[in-house]
Design an enzyme around this catalytic site. Structure first.
Site, PDB file in Angstrom:
ATOM      1  CB  THR A   1     -44.789 -71.871   2.467  1.00 45.15           C
ATOM      2  OG1 THR A   1     -43.981 -72.272   1.360  1.00 45.15           O
ATOM      3  CG2 THR A   1     -46.211 -72.359   2.240  1.00 45.15           C
TER       4      THR A   1
ATOM      5  CD  GLN B   1     -42.485 -63.022   1.832  1.00 44.33           C
ATOM      6  OE1 GLN B   1     -42.867 -63.366   2.952  1.00 44.33           O
ATOM      7  NE2 GLN B   1     -43.217 -62.284   1.019  1.00 44.33           N
TER       8      GLN B   1
ATOM      9  CG  HIS C   1     -47.201 -65.592  -5.549  1.00 46.49           C
ATOM     10  ND1 HIS C   1     -46.697 -64.366  -5.198  1.00 46.49           N
ATOM     11  CD2 HIS C   1     -47.722 -66.105  -4.408  1.00 46.49           C
ATOM     12  CE1 HIS C   1     -46.921 -64.146  -3.907  1.00 46.49           C
ATOM     13  NE2 HIS C   1     -47.534 -65.201  -3.416  1.00 46.49           N
TER      14      HIS C   1
ATOM     15  N   GLY D   1     -41.916 -75.207  -2.331  1.00 38.95           N
ATOM     16  CA  GLY D   1     -42.826 -74.691  -1.321  1.00 38.95           C
ATOM     17  C   GLY D   1     -43.851 -75.713  -0.869  1.00 38.95           C
TER      18      GLY D   1
END
Length: 363
Positions: free
Chosen positions: A84, A135, A251, A306
């Site tokens: 995030t 990520q 997403h 998230g």
């Protein structure tokens, strides 16, 4: 069972309500909103409600073990943290450092966004024994991507989570009036610190293909987790290109509207990679212990969250993030006991059915 001390927060939704009151509207909307009509954003949560539980009764559940492994690493329970971005919008003082500490405290995995507001090295320093993943996305500057990966490798991150579903920025109706929703312009404490923003923008490469996954596989020895897969065909492509794991994700409903809820898409992906050794995880809409169980029963090895962590950070920094995880872990443990599973290996697909199962039985 875990002891939950703060009675103001009894479930994860309580943190979102509090965050809505504490954060500036632009910051809250940046984290909370989905794209366009926000159908997928809402569907991620609504879809969980369409599945029913079928417990096994009178089983000895006096000792519940939630531990499992992902990519060969032992974790205390099958819930991990999704990447995030710009978390200092939620927690000015610590941001991603607080999140990493909270994840480590409960034996979970912290996935650091390439658009984090704390450095790769800072996050590693506060969690020397924690499991950390990094990520990444394809930048037009391959040198910038290579530098990011080398830093993550050196700092002890043990996997790369490659976002594959964002060749361009998703359209958000509020982005024309809310600069924080643009995902392009960053200033002050909300500025990512691990990537070059010399032009004030994130320069992603919208020409990347599956061949770039193969290039990435040849560049690093870290296992690759491809995030953004929602179909069996995509999953097969991921396997062919050398993916070690797949994170079924839309997403969070932030990029393309009218994608399926991830809990619905999950079994198709699991079936597509069967026998390949590729692990499958899922994120999107997880807010309850029963959600976690449903995802595991439908084939996920672990689930990722998230937004709930962001709401915890917004309310109480590290303590809020940790309490979010404590509450969810307590719910997962109670769910396992009530359904009759002493460990994750005892979870059976038949323990979760779609609500239509009962309608068909009534015919």
């Amino acid at each position: 069972m875990n002891s939950i001390q703060d009675k103001d927060y009894v479930c994860l939704d309580d943190f979102q309500k509090s965050a809505n009151e504490r954060l500036q509207s632009s910051s809250f909307n940046y984290f909370a909103d989905g794209c366009n009509e926000q159908f997928t954003l809402k569907e991620n949560r609504e879809a969980f409600k369409r599945y029913r539980l079928r417990p096994k009764l009178l089983r000895d559940v006096s000792n519940i073990d939630l531990s499992t492994t992902i990519l060969g690493e032992r974790i205390s329970w099958p819930v991990c943290l999704s990447p995030t971005a710009i978390q200092r919008l939620a927690d000015y003082d610590e941001g991603e450092v607080a999140t990493a500490r909270a994840a480590a405290s409960v034996g979970s995995v912290m996935t650091l966004s390439c658009l984090s507001t704390r450095t790769i090295e800072e996050v590693a320093a506060v969690t020397p024994r924690g499991v950390r993943w990094m990520q990444v996305q394809f930048f037009k500057s391959r040198q910038q991507l290579e530098n990011l990966i080398k830093r993550a490798e050196k700092a002890g991150y043990t996997a790369l989570v490659v976002t594959v579903d964002q060749p361009v920025r998703g359209h958000k109706y509020k982005s024309t009036t809310d600069y924080n929703a643009s995902l392009l312009t960053f200033t002050g404490h909300a500025k990512p610190v691990n990537v070059d923003l010399s032009d004030g923008e994130v320069d992603f490469d919208n020409s990347a293909t599956w061949h770039d996954i193969k290039w990435l596989k040849s560049f690093t020895k870290l296992p690759l987790v491809l995030k953004g897969i929602t179909t069996g065909d995509q999953a097969k492509n991921a396997v062919e290109c050398g993916a070690d794991a797949i994170l079924v994700s839309n997403h969070g409903g932030r990029q393309l509207d009218y994608l399926p809820a991830t809990i619905d898409a999950l079994p198709e992906v699991v079936a597509a990679v069967k026998g390949s050794g590729v692990e499958v995880y899922m994120d999107g809409g997880v807010r309850h212990g029963t959600d976690v169980f449903k995802a595991l029963a439908r084939g996920a090895r672990a689930v990722f969250i998230g937004r709930p962590i962001i709401w915890g950070l917004s309310c109480k920094g590290y303590e809020g993030a940790k309490q979010v995880l404590d509450i969810l872990k307590d719910e997962v443990e109670k769910t396992m006991a009530l359904i009759g599973c002493r460990n994750v290996n005892e979870i059976e697909p038949s323990m979760v059915v779609h609500q239509d199962y009962y309608r068909q039985q009534a015919l």
